[in-house]
Structure formats: structure tokens, C-alpha cells
Design a protein around this motif. Structure first.
Motif, PDB file in Angstrom:
ATOM      1  N   ASN A 188      -4.861   7.219  -7.939  1.00 33.39           N
ATOM      2  CA  ASN A 188      -5.822   5.970  -7.902  1.00 33.39           C
ATOM      3  C   ASN A 188      -6.390   5.672  -9.122  1.00 33.39           C
TER       4      ASN A 188
ATOM      5  N   TYR B 235       0.755  -1.264   0.019  1.00 34.43           N
ATOM      6  CA  TYR B 235      -0.093   0.316   0.017  1.00 34.43           C
ATOM      7  C   TYR B 235       0.838   1.108   0.096  1.00 34.43           C
TER       8      TYR B 235
ATOM      9  N   HIS C  60      -1.375  10.664   4.336  1.00 32.24           N
ATOM     10  CA  HIS C  60      -2.695  10.984   4.280  1.00 32.24           C
ATOM     11  C   HIS C  60      -3.469   9.883   4.350  1.00 32.24           C
ATOM     12  N   ASP C  61      -2.987   8.602   4.238  1.00 30.17           N
ATOM     13  CA  ASP C  61      -4.065   7.452   4.359  1.00 30.17           C
ATOM     14  C   ASP C  61      -3.583   6.851   5.749  1.00 30.17           C
TER      15      ASP C  61
ATOM     16  N   HIS D  69       1.758   3.629  -2.890  1.00 25.95           N
ATOM     17  CA  HIS D  69       0.601   4.698  -3.320  1.00 25.95           C
ATOM     18  C   HIS D  69       0.946   6.133  -2.658  1.00 25.95           C
TER      19      HIS D  69
ATOM     20  N   ASP E 152      -3.350  12.461  -5.358  1.00 28.63           N
ATOM     21  CA  ASP E 152      -4.147  11.154  -4.910  1.00 28.63           C
ATOM     22  C   ASP E 152      -4.994  10.454  -6.059  1.00 28.63           C
TER      23      ASP E 152
HETATM   24 ZN    ZN Z   1      -4.739   7.930  -1.001  1.00 26.93          ZN
END
Ligand code: ZN
Length: 193
Positions: A127, A33, A62-63, A36, A123
């Protein structure tokens, strides 16, 4: 770049990698992950020319609160209130049903800070690229199209902050529509499930 800035950036990379260590990109057991969030920060620096360290740190983080057990207090303690506020801007409230959260991202986009908008655009670039190039195996073409349209709707409220990032977003979306077909076209062909 001073060594303090390098430490701030690498500290955020390490923190994100540690927090996301057990997560993979949706539907892909081999893609960590953290790739990303590193991509989001890299796009901001390389394409957007962003040198604001807090923005790059917040991109890396950010996540963490949305998708791991990290708290805002922890982010503030380690990276300061400025970074924490940016991470907060990027964090959806997971107690709200998913469809409503998605609607709120569109509704709230224009009210975001300029720095928050920068991260949001990067982002969505990351994505949408993933959804087009290596979608989760159970996603239908229709679901992928719906995602791209939603990304466009969110970014529509974020425009006017960075010409180069927005140009890349437009290119990525144009490529996405070319690959996925516009609404109504080829709906049945190529379903992945
Ligand atoms: Zn993100």
C-alpha cells in the motif's frame, strides 16, 4: 512443492481474481485490485521466505471479505478454518467509522498472531509503495504523508516476526519520506489536487 500445494495456491489466486474482478486500485481505472493481493503474497514468499501455504492463501484472500460480498463461511468452506481465521484477522469491521477503524488497526496490531503480522507488514509495504509511486489523483501530499505515518504506526506493533520483510518495510518507508518530505516540510508544494 507438491501438486496439492500448487492447487491450494492457485485456487486462492482464482478465487481472489473472481471476487475482485470489478474492482480497481483506488483512483486507477487500469490497475486491477487483485494485483495488490497477489503482490502481498509474492512479497511474503520472495522476500519473507514464507512457505506456510495457509499464510500465502490468506494473503491472497485478505481483502475478499472486507471489500467484496464474500463471507467468512465461504472462505472456511473453500480454504479451511485456519485460512479463514487469518483472513478474519486481516478484516476491518466496516460498520465502524473509518477513522476509528484506522485507530483500531494500530491498537490491535501487537495482539495479532505472528502469521497475521506477516501479512499485515506485506500489506503495508504494497500500500505504501502504491501511495508513493502512483497515488490516487485526488490525494494531497499531506494525505499521502498521513497514510505513510499510519502505516508505520501499525507496523510498529507487528515487528519481530521476519527480519527481511521488516527491512524491506523500513526501506520503502525511508524512500516514501524522501519523496513526500517529512512532516511540515514543503506542505504546500506539489499538491496534486
Ligand atoms: Zn490489502
Amino acid at each position: 512443492m507438491s501438486s496439492a500445494i500448487q492447487s491450494q495456491l492457485l485456487g486462492a489466486v482464482l478465487f481472489a481474481a473472481t471476487k475482485h474482478k470489478d474492482q480497481r486500485r483506488k483512483g486507477h481505472s487500469t490497475v486491477p485490485y487483485v494485483n495488490h493481493v497477489i503482490e502481498v503474497a509474492e512479497l511474503l514468499a520472495r522476500v519473507g521466505g514464507i512457505t506456510d501455504v495457509a499464510v500465502l492463501q490468506a494473503a491472497l484472500l485478505h481483502d475478499t471479505v472486507e471489500d467484496t460480498e464474500t463471507t467468512f463461511e465461504e472462505v472456511e468452506e473453500k480454504f479451511g478454518a485456519d485460512v479463514q481465521r487469518l483472513v478474519e484477522e486481516m478484516t476491518d469491521d466496516k460498520s465502524i467509522p473509518k477513522a476509528e477503524r484506522k485507530r483500531l488497526q494500530i491498537a490491535h496490531a501487537t495482539a495479532m498472531s505472528e502469521r497475521g503480522k506477516l501479512i499485515k507488514i506485506a500489506d503495508k509495504i504494497s500500500n505504501i509503495r502504491d501511495i508513493v509511486d502512483r497515488p490516487p489523483p485526488d490525494w494531497t501530499w499531506e494525505r499521502r504523508r498521513t497514510y505513510v505515518q499510519w502505516g508505520e504506526d501499525v507496523v510498529a506493533g507487528c515487528r519481530g516476526v521476519n527480519v527481511k520483510l521488516e527491512a524491506l518495510f523500513d526501506m520503502v518507508v525511508a524512500e516514501a519520506w524522501e519523496k513526500l518530505g517529512k512532516e511540515g516540510e514543503g506542505k504546500e508544494c506539489g499538491e496534486t489536487s
